[in-house]
Enzyme design. Structure first.
Site, PDB file in Angstrom:
ATOM      1  CB  CYS A  75       4.109  -7.401  -7.474  1.00  0.00           C
ATOM      2  SG  CYS A  75       3.361  -8.935  -8.093  1.00  0.00           S
ATOM      3  CG  HIS A 125       2.316  -3.409  -8.733  1.00  0.00           C
ATOM      4  ND1 HIS A 125       2.073  -4.659  -8.578  1.00  0.00           N
ATOM      5  CD2 HIS A 125       1.500  -2.589  -8.262  1.00  0.00           C
ATOM      6  CE1 HIS A 125       1.146  -4.972  -7.603  1.00  0.00           C
ATOM      7  NE2 HIS A 125       0.818  -3.477  -7.268  1.00  0.00           N
TER       8      HIS A 125
END
Length: 477
Positions: A75, A125
């Site tokens: 991610c 993120h």
């Protein structure tokens, strides 16, 4: 020439310039990406079980990158490379929950400088957290404007996978909640943004980041979960027999998320039509990385197999490339996305960007400089940490081959045409010695180009003054 003649000449000149077909406004950018959607699970990629009719229709009128690779398939590293056009060991985000430098030169800052409105909706993120701060608490924190990397419109949470109880922030620390399944609510917000900005004088860049189909797999809305039964799921032959039933159950839920997102994408595409911006909008659909889902007995991402590495990548830009499909077989990597968008937008590519501009490759004006892209895992962590078999690696992925080294030397070699499920490691076979040598040279070229010394993961953690999360550092020698 009298005044009347001057006036007529002026009007005629203005009319000609206004009608000049070469005079184009800068395109809008709508960049939609899912979390953990592997390329193998789409109708247009040959999967006959998953139902993705809207994405399949988009593929029919898009540039289809058949070998789109998430070069560091996890991610945070993907997101940092996407925003900066840099490789993970340059921008420093090679491990989850580490922050992208607020001073980085990013996509939103570059497009804002070129006169664009900028917006971001969904999973971020890239904020990171402080030493000693609990990871999952940090993922729920408010992100102040100075850490938004240039995005003005902002409906974001650092990270959550609780899709039906999902929160976000705007410009204040007041926590807001998405109604129902968050991807649907986020899509509605994106549609509202598109409606408003399409009426303005400035072009816009909008990034929509969905959390699904990332696990938990069984949390899509009921009507989508009813579409799939584990008994109907085809399992890839590289899933071990003892894991096949579990894989079927999880993949059924995975596909349910995909069906929901496909409907979301349909609504976005309808809005680009209704707002009259389809022709001059670059519309992207992709994912940050794939999902092993028990192929080779493994789960999640970070790993050098195609289930982890390969992602969908569709680019529609009718004004530039028309309404038909164009297939690009050459591999493209995450750092290449930003320079390609800038090339298509007519915006100068900053020197900070390391990726390759594919805009002229798409148009056929150029051929790829390299036949391979770099794949890597500088530091294995979380679901693929050392204790779970994770290892540092560097490799190359070409149209046909995958070649990977770990710290001990050559590790994997696959012919992905003859062996699409990567079940036969060809290292050491006499008939592949020349290919192995050539791919190793390509890898060495990439390491030189990216200034990568290929050190043990702990060395990079020390260099960047990062701390290990949970038990990730176990078994380091």
């Amino acid at each position: 020439m009298n005044k009347s003649a001057y006036f007529i000449f002026f009007l005629f000149t203005a009319f000609i310039l206004g009608c000049n077909p070469e005079k184009q406004e800068k395109p809008n950018i709508i960049f939609v990406f899912a979390d953990q959607w592997r390329a193998q699970d789409l109708g247009y990629m040959g999967n006959t079980i998953v139902k993705t009719p809207s994405i399949d229709r988009l593929a029919e009128e898009s540039v289809v990158f058949k070998n789109a690779i998430s070069g560091c398939p996890v991610c945070c590293p993907y997101r940092a490379s996407l925003l900066t056009g840099q490789y993970p060991l340059t921008n420093g985000v090679f491990y989850n929950d580490k922050p992208l430098n607020p001073e980085a030169n990013t996509i939103a800052k570059i497009y804002k400088k070129a006169g664009y409105e900028t917006g971001y909706i969904g999973k971020w993120h890239l904020n990171g957290h402080e030493p000693g701060e609990e990871t999952f608490e940090a993922r729920l924190k408010f992100i102040p404007k100075e850490r938004r990397q240039g995005f003005d419109f902002w409906q974001v949470l650092e990270c959550t996978h609780d899709y039906n109880n999902s929160f976000y922030y705007e410009d204040s620390p007041e926590q807001l909640k998405w109604e129902g399944y968050d991807a649907i609510a986020q899509t509605k917000s994106a549609i509202k943004y598109i409606k408003e900005k399409s009426k303005g004088e400035k072009p816009f860049l909008l990034m929509l980041s969905w959390g699904p189909p990332h696990a938990p797999y069984q949390t899509a809305p009921e009507k989508y979960r009813q579409m799939y039964s584990p008994e109907d799921i085809d399992i890839r032959p590289n899933v071990p027999e003892e894991l096949r039933e579990k894989a079927k159950t999880e993949i059924a839920g995975y596909y349910a998320h995909m069906a929901a997102l496909d409907d979301c994408l349909k609504d976005l595409l309808v809005e680009t039509e209704n707002s009259g911006i389809k022709e001059n909008t670059i519309f992207i659909f992709t994912s940050d990385h794939g999902d092993m889902l028990y192929s080779h007995g493994n789960v999640k991402k970070q790993q050098p197999w195609d289930e982890s590495l390969m992602v969908p990548f569709l680019l529609r830009y009718p004004e530039k490339f028309g309404d038909g499909q164009k297939v690009i077989e050459a591999p493209v990597n995450t750092p290449d996305i930003l320079p390609t968008l800038l090339g298509l937008s007519g915006i100068e590519i900053p020197e900070t960007v390391e990726g390759k501009d594919y805009s002229k490759i798409i148009s056929g004006e150029e051929k790829p400089e390299s036949e391979s892209v770099l794949i890597q895992c500088p530091v294995p962590f979380h679901q693929w940490n050392y204790a779970r078999g994770g290892r540092e690696y560097r490799g190359v992925r070409t149209e046909r081959f995958t070649y990977v080294r770990d710290l001990n030397g050559p590790w994997l070699l696959y012919d992905n045409v003859l062996d699409p499920y990567q079940m036969n490691n060809l290292l050491g076979l006499d008939e592949y010695k020349f290919i192995e040598s050539d791919l190793d040279e390509q890898l060495q070229d990439w390491l030189t180009k990216t200034n990568d010394q290929f050190l043990p993961g702990n060395e990079y953690m020390k260099k960047w003054n990062y701390y290990w999360d949970r038990n990730d550092s176990i078994q380091i020698q």
